[in-house]
Design a protein around this motif. Structure first.
Motif, PDB file in Angstrom:
ATOM      1  N   THR A 136      50.265  80.875  59.830  1.00  0.00           N
ATOM      2  CA  THR A 136      49.208  80.414  60.378  1.00  0.00           C
ATOM      3  C   THR A 136      49.522  79.713  61.765  1.00  0.00           C
ATOM      4  O   THR A 136      48.778  80.010  62.729  1.00  0.00           O
ATOM      5  CB  THR A 136      48.769  79.330  59.554  1.00  0.00           C
ATOM      6  OG1 THR A 136      48.297  79.673  58.198  1.00  0.00           O
ATOM      7  CG2 THR A 136      47.299  78.439  59.968  1.00  0.00           C
TER       8      THR A 136
ATOM      9  N   THR B  12      49.599  82.703  69.121  1.00  0.00           N
ATOM     10  CA  THR B  12      49.241  83.952  69.715  1.00  0.00           C
ATOM     11  C   THR B  12      48.088  83.944  70.061  1.00  0.00           C
ATOM     12  O   THR B  12      47.666  84.868  71.466  1.00  0.00           O
ATOM     13  CB  THR B  12      49.347  85.155  68.710  1.00  0.00           C
ATOM     14  OG1 THR B  12      48.338  84.928  67.562  1.00  0.00           O
ATOM     15  CG2 THR B  12      50.866  85.237  68.287  1.00  0.00           C
ATOM     16  N   LYS B  13      47.319  83.160  69.893  1.00  0.00           N
ATOM     17  CA  LYS B  13      45.768  82.973  70.509  1.00  0.00           C
ATOM     18  C   LYS B  13      45.886  82.353  71.935  1.00  0.00           C
ATOM     19  O   LYS B  13      44.744  82.194  72.580  1.00  0.00           O
ATOM     20  CB  LYS B  13      44.817  82.189  69.543  1.00  0.00           C
ATOM     21  CG  LYS B  13      44.647  83.066  68.313  1.00  0.00           C
ATOM     22  CD  LYS B  13      43.675  82.437  67.184  1.00  0.00           C
ATOM     23  CE  LYS B  13      43.444  82.999  65.868  1.00  0.00           C
ATOM     24  NZ  LYS B  13      42.700  82.257  64.978  1.00  0.00           N
ATOM     25  N   LEU B  14      46.605  81.440  72.187  1.00  0.00           N
ATOM     26  CA  LEU B  14      46.933  80.635  73.316  1.00  0.00           C
ATOM     27  C   LEU B  14      47.316  81.480  74.601  1.00  0.00           C
ATOM     28  O   LEU B  14      47.378  81.047  75.667  1.00  0.00           O
ATOM     29  CB  LEU B  14      47.965  79.583  73.028  1.00  0.00           C
ATOM     30  CG  LEU B  14      47.669  78.589  72.168  1.00  0.00           C
ATOM     31  CD1 LEU B  14      48.932  77.780  72.164  1.00  0.00           C
ATOM     32  CD2 LEU B  14      46.601  77.826  72.297  1.00  0.00           C
ATOM     33  N   LYS B  15      47.498  82.764  74.220  1.00  0.00           N
ATOM     34  CA  LYS B  15      48.053  83.817  75.328  1.00  0.00           C
ATOM     35  C   LYS B  15      46.925  83.702  76.517  1.00  0.00           C
ATOM     36  O   LYS B  15      45.898  83.651  76.819  1.00  0.00           O
ATOM     37  CB  LYS B  15      48.255  84.989  75.160  1.00  0.00           C
ATOM     38  CG  LYS B  15      49.513  85.093  74.386  1.00  0.00           C
ATOM     39  CD  LYS B  15      49.843  86.702  74.157  1.00  0.00           C
ATOM     40  CE  LYS B  15      51.316  86.763  73.620  1.00  0.00           C
ATOM     41  NZ  LYS B  15      51.570  88.315  73.216  1.00  0.00           N
TER      42      LYS B  15
ATOM     43  N   SER C  88      50.238  82.637  64.245  1.00  0.00           N
ATOM     44  CA  SER C  88      48.603  83.340  64.488  1.00  0.00           C
ATOM     45  C   SER C  88      48.139  82.466  65.701  1.00  0.00           C
ATOM     46  O   SER C  88      47.521  83.009  66.561  1.00  0.00           O
ATOM     47  CB  SER C  88      48.109  83.299  63.177  1.00  0.00           C
ATOM     48  OG  SER C  88      46.723  83.915  63.411  1.00  0.00           O
ATOM     49  N   GLU C  89      47.808  81.145  65.270  1.00  0.00           N
ATOM     50  CA  GLU C  89      47.243  80.232  66.334  1.00  0.00           C
ATOM     51  C   GLU C  89      48.091  80.050  67.590  1.00  0.00           C
ATOM     52  O   GLU C  89      47.293  80.078  68.606  1.00  0.00           O
ATOM     53  CB  GLU C  89      47.329  78.882  65.677  1.00  0.00           C
ATOM     54  CG  GLU C  89      46.320  78.601  64.427  1.00  0.00           C
ATOM     55  CD  GLU C  89      44.807  79.025  64.815  1.00  0.00           C
ATOM     56  OE1 GLU C  89      44.416  78.416  65.945  1.00  0.00           O
ATOM     57  OE2 GLU C  89      44.285  79.773  64.104  1.00  0.00           O
TER      58      GLU C  89
END
Length: 107
Positions: A98, A104-107, A101-102
């Motif tokens: 989790t 990787t969304k910050l890119k 995953s979170e």
């Protein structure tokens, strides 16, 4: 093509210097003499598999890198993370998944 002992020696010397480790300290860390390590760095002699493994560990690089089979140093961090993950209790894997995953969304 360069001799494998020359490639090995150049890469050991370069990584040792990059990490700011003296030849004497590295030799001590891998349980060998600084004279032998100087000969290795100079490409004059090869090393045993055990010494290659010890060098890889002490310099935090793969044996493939030291042998000239892989030029990529960027995987060192990934290799370190995999090593840490292997020591974790598997109950933490869903939480780590989790978190990753979170992130990787910050890119």
């Amino acid at each position: 093509m360069k001799d494998i002992n020359v490639i090995l020696g150049e890469r050991i010397c370069a990584m040792r210097k990059k990490l700011g480790i003296t030849r004497e300290k590295l030799a001590e860390n891998i349980d060998t003499s600084s004279r032998f390590l100087a000969d290795v760095e100079g490409g004059k002699v090869g090393v045993s598999l055990q010494t290659l493994k010890n060098l890889s560990s002490a310099l935090s690089v793969s044996t493939d890198y030291l042998l000239g089979l892989n030029d990529n140093l960027d995987n060192r961090e990934l290799t370190d993370l995999i090593g840490l993950l292997s020591m974790l209790n598997k109950d933490y894997y869903p939480l780590l998944s989790t978190i990753i995953s979170e992130l990787t969304k910050l890119k």
